[in-house]
Enzyme design. Structure first.
Site, PDB file in Angstrom:
ATOM      1  N   ARG A   1       0.848  -1.197   0.000  1.00  0.00           N
ATOM      2  CA  ARG A   1       0.000   0.000   0.000  1.00  0.00           C
ATOM      3  C   ARG A   1       0.885   1.249   0.000  1.00  0.00           C
ATOM      4  O   ARG A   1       1.979   1.252   0.570  1.00  0.00           O
ATOM      5  CB  ARG A   1      -0.926   0.012   1.215  1.00  0.00           C
ATOM      6  CG  ARG A   1      -1.952  -1.119   1.222  1.00  0.00           C
ATOM      7  CD  ARG A   1      -2.848  -1.038   2.437  1.00  0.00           C
ATOM      8  NE  ARG A   1      -3.848  -2.100   2.440  1.00  0.00           N
ATOM      9  CZ  ARG A   1      -3.679  -3.304   2.970  1.00  0.00           C
ATOM     10  NH1 ARG A   1      -2.515  -3.598   3.566  1.00  0.00           N
ATOM     11  NH2 ARG A   1      -4.634  -4.209   2.924  1.00  0.00           N
TER      12      ARG A   1
ATOM     13  N   LYS B   1      -2.867  -1.768   7.878  1.00  0.00           N
ATOM     14  CA  LYS B   1      -4.305  -1.555   7.866  1.00  0.00           C
ATOM     15  C   LYS B   1      -5.027  -2.590   8.722  1.00  0.00           C
ATOM     16  O   LYS B   1      -5.993  -2.262   9.425  1.00  0.00           O
ATOM     17  CB  LYS B   1      -4.812  -1.620   6.422  1.00  0.00           C
ATOM     18  CG  LYS B   1      -6.301  -1.373   6.278  1.00  0.00           C
ATOM     19  CD  LYS B   1      -6.714  -1.411   4.814  1.00  0.00           C
ATOM     20  CE  LYS B   1      -8.209  -1.149   4.660  1.00  0.00           C
ATOM     21  NZ  LYS B   1      -8.629  -1.171   3.237  1.00  0.00           N
TER      22      LYS B   1
ATOM     23  N   HIS C   1      -2.544   2.339  -5.631  1.00  0.00           N
ATOM     24  CA  HIS C   1      -3.223   1.099  -5.249  1.00  0.00           C
ATOM     25  C   HIS C   1      -3.389   0.174  -6.454  1.00  0.00           C
ATOM     26  O   HIS C   1      -3.525  -1.045  -6.299  1.00  0.00           O
ATOM     27  CB  HIS C   1      -4.602   1.421  -4.657  1.00  0.00           C
ATOM     28  CG  HIS C   1      -5.160   0.329  -3.813  1.00  0.00           C
ATOM     29  ND1 HIS C   1      -4.975   0.259  -2.451  1.00  0.00           N
ATOM     30  CD2 HIS C   1      -5.904  -0.763  -4.137  1.00  0.00           C
ATOM     31  CE1 HIS C   1      -5.574  -0.808  -1.978  1.00  0.00           C
ATOM     32  NE2 HIS C   1      -6.153  -1.449  -2.975  1.00  0.00           N
TER      33      HIS C   1
ATOM     34  N   ARG D   1      -1.360  -3.000  -6.851  1.00  0.00           N
ATOM     35  CA  ARG D   1      -1.785  -4.174  -6.095  1.00  0.00           C
ATOM     36  C   ARG D   1      -2.770  -5.023  -6.912  1.00  0.00           C
ATOM     37  O   ARG D   1      -2.646  -6.247  -6.996  1.00  0.00           O
ATOM     38  CB  ARG D   1      -2.429  -3.737  -4.776  1.00  0.00           C
ATOM     39  CG  ARG D   1      -1.448  -3.095  -3.828  1.00  0.00           C
ATOM     40  CD  ARG D   1      -2.132  -2.404  -2.651  1.00  0.00           C
ATOM     41  NE  ARG D   1      -2.938  -3.287  -1.826  1.00  0.00           N
ATOM     42  CZ  ARG D   1      -2.454  -4.147  -0.936  1.00  0.00           C
ATOM     43  NH1 ARG D   1      -1.136  -4.242  -0.760  1.00  0.00           N
ATOM     44  NH2 ARG D   1      -3.265  -4.892  -0.209  1.00  0.00           N
TER      45      ARG D   1
ATOM     46  N   HIS E   1      -4.174  -8.922   2.929  1.00  0.00           N
ATOM     47  CA  HIS E   1      -5.624  -8.881   3.043  1.00  0.00           C
ATOM     48  C   HIS E   1      -6.045  -9.690   4.256  1.00  0.00           C
ATOM     49  O   HIS E   1      -5.327 -10.579   4.716  1.00  0.00           O
ATOM     50  CB  HIS E   1      -6.286  -9.476   1.800  1.00  0.00           C
ATOM     51  CG  HIS E   1      -6.260  -8.556   0.629  1.00  0.00           C
ATOM     52  ND1 HIS E   1      -6.525  -8.963  -0.661  1.00  0.00           N
ATOM     53  CD2 HIS E   1      -5.987  -7.225   0.534  1.00  0.00           C
ATOM     54  CE1 HIS E   1      -6.442  -7.945  -1.493  1.00  0.00           C
ATOM     55  NE2 HIS E   1      -6.104  -6.871  -0.782  1.00  0.00           N
TER      56      HIS E   1
ATOM     57  N   TYR F   1      -2.469 -14.321  13.659  1.00  0.00           N
ATOM     58  CA  TYR F   1      -1.947 -14.288  12.291  1.00  0.00           C
ATOM     59  C   TYR F   1      -0.460 -14.630  12.282  1.00  0.00           C
ATOM     60  O   TYR F   1       0.322 -14.109  13.087  1.00  0.00           O
ATOM     61  CB  TYR F   1      -2.183 -12.898  11.702  1.00  0.00           C
ATOM     62  CG  TYR F   1      -1.454 -12.618  10.413  1.00  0.00           C
ATOM     63  CD1 TYR F   1      -1.928 -13.136   9.216  1.00  0.00           C
ATOM     64  CD2 TYR F   1      -0.313 -11.825  10.398  1.00  0.00           C
ATOM     65  CE1 TYR F   1      -1.278 -12.865   8.021  1.00  0.00           C
ATOM     66  CE2 TYR F   1       0.342 -11.553   9.216  1.00  0.00           C
ATOM     67  CZ  TYR F   1      -0.148 -12.075   8.032  1.00  0.00           C
ATOM     68  OH  TYR F   1       0.500 -11.805   6.853  1.00  0.00           O
TER      69      TYR F   1
END
Length: 411
Positions: A244, A271, A332, A335, A358, A368
């Protein structure tokens, strides 16, 4: 007849002077001396504003001399001629002496508090929007003098640029600042409540981006870009890594692992609020070496030497616009281009999604693992960088699909 000090000094309240009706003596051009029933003498400037007669108290006599009153009266006439309401100007001046009830003073305190816990990219985006769109409009107003139309005007100006969601977000933030002011006894009501309906919903559109067939020309145009060298290198960096834009804007040298050749982005900068690992192909390492040699900053990689801080949110998009890609390509967009091409070539969906940072579609675990499929992702990123180089050279059929056995081994 013009007044004189001798005449003024002899003045006393007349028999007709009452608390509600002082004696009034004109010096001309709207300047008046009011003698109150107490004997106090006060300078008053009379003027017309928007068709209505107005008066503004200047100061007492003799603390404010005749010459000072005449000078101040002329200044008031000039304000009116310039389209400025003298009463509003006086309020602003009074507030600036203390400053505690100016909207900007309150807003700055609110943003300083939020800076301690917001992600740097989020804080920078919101604070920049405040400085650009809100402060010039209402920053110098006393907070209780701000009305719903003032806030709606800010939102409408942003909406006119096509940034409807930004308009809603900024109006909501103004409302949060008012709530902060009310909690601290600095305001009595919130004029920003329930104003979002004044902004039309904006139909969601995908980020503009080119196709893989158009990539060779874009890379040629980037290579020919004559603006800031760091912006040019940043566009190459975006293409190779498809991170990003905000992530590279605040990239720090300390986050680069030169041994493993990865960029470790801390959770607070992401994000999804979780750490992220970006494998760095040799082409990317070369870009970092070039930027390091420029010596602009010991902290930030993409540092603007002109402003002495990281590049703004619009630096890369403006460069693309200058190259003729307005409504065709965005930061963007790199991406989306990478995601589509890698999926078309058969790369593992989960690895692509992990590299794009994502949110996991199945949301099985909040724990994660940023290193998941890392060997696979590393090879994928190296092959993607080679594909970009081939596209620049005019060859776009050389993207290598990982052997199935290696996919299984690394998956």
């Amino acid at each position: 007849m013009a007044l004189t000090h001798t005449f003024i000094n002899k003045l006393t309240p007349s028999d007709k002077c009452t608390p509600n009706r002082p004696d009034k003596y004109s010096d001309g051009d709207g300047l008046q001396l009011w003698v109150r029933h107490t004997g106090n003498k006060v300078w008053v400037s009379a003027y017309r504003w928007q068709g209505k007669q107005q008066t503004l108290t200047l100061n007492k006599y003799p603390a404010f001399s005749l010459q000072e009153a005449r000078k101040r009266n002329l200044e008031i006439k000039q304000l009116v001629a310039d389209g400025i309401n003298p009463k509003e100007k006086k309020k602003e001046q009074q507030a600036s002496q203390d400053g505690s009830r100016l909207f900007d003073t309150i807003a700055q305190a609110w943003y300083a508090e939020r800076k301690t816990y917001l992600a740097p990219s989020t804080y920078s985006r919101n604070y920049s929007a405040y400085m650009r769109d809100v402060k010039p409009a209402i920053g110098n107003k006393i907070i209780d003098d701000i009305t719903p139309p003032d806030i709606i005007a800010i939102g409408k100006a942003i909406e006119a640029r096509g940034a409807n969601e930004m308009a809603r977000r900024i109006m909501a933030e103004v409302g949060q600042i008012f709530k902060h002011a009310i909690r601290n006894g600095l305001a009595t009501y919130n004029p920003a409540s329930d104003l979002s309906a004044t902004i039309k919903p904006h139909k969601t559109k995908n980020h503009s981006r080119i196709t893989s067939k158009e990539l060779p020309q874009l890379l040629t145009d980037i290579d020919s870009y004559t603006g800031h060298m760091t912006v040019k290198l940043g566009l190459w960096f975006l293409c190779y890594t498809f991170v990003r834009t905000n992530e590279i804007r605040f990239m720090e040298w300390s986050e680069i692992d030169y041994t493993d050749k990865v960029w470790r982005i801390p959770a607070e900068k992401m994000k999804m609020d979780r750490p992220h690992i970006v494998p760095l192909a040799p082409q990317v390492m070369q870009i970092l070496h070039q930027i390091k040699q420029l010596g602009f900053s010991d902290k930030y990689v993409f540092f603007n030497p002109s402003t002495r801080k990281p590049y703004s949110q619009n630096a890369f998009i403006n460069a693309l616009y200058q190259m003729g890609y307005k409504y065709k390509m965005t930061g963007h967009g790199f991406r989306g281009l990478a995601s589509t091409t890698l999926h078309e070539q058969g790369y593992m969906h989960e690895a692509i999604e992990l590299q794009l940072a994502h949110e996991q579609e199945n949301k099985i675990s909040k724990a994660y693992n940023g290193a998941q499929h890392l060997p696979y992702r590393t090879q994928m990123m190296h092959e993607w960088a080679n594909y970009v180089d081939d596209a620049f050279a005019g060859k776009t059929d050389n993207l290598i699909i990982m052997p199935k056995a290696q996919k299984v081994q690394n998956g």
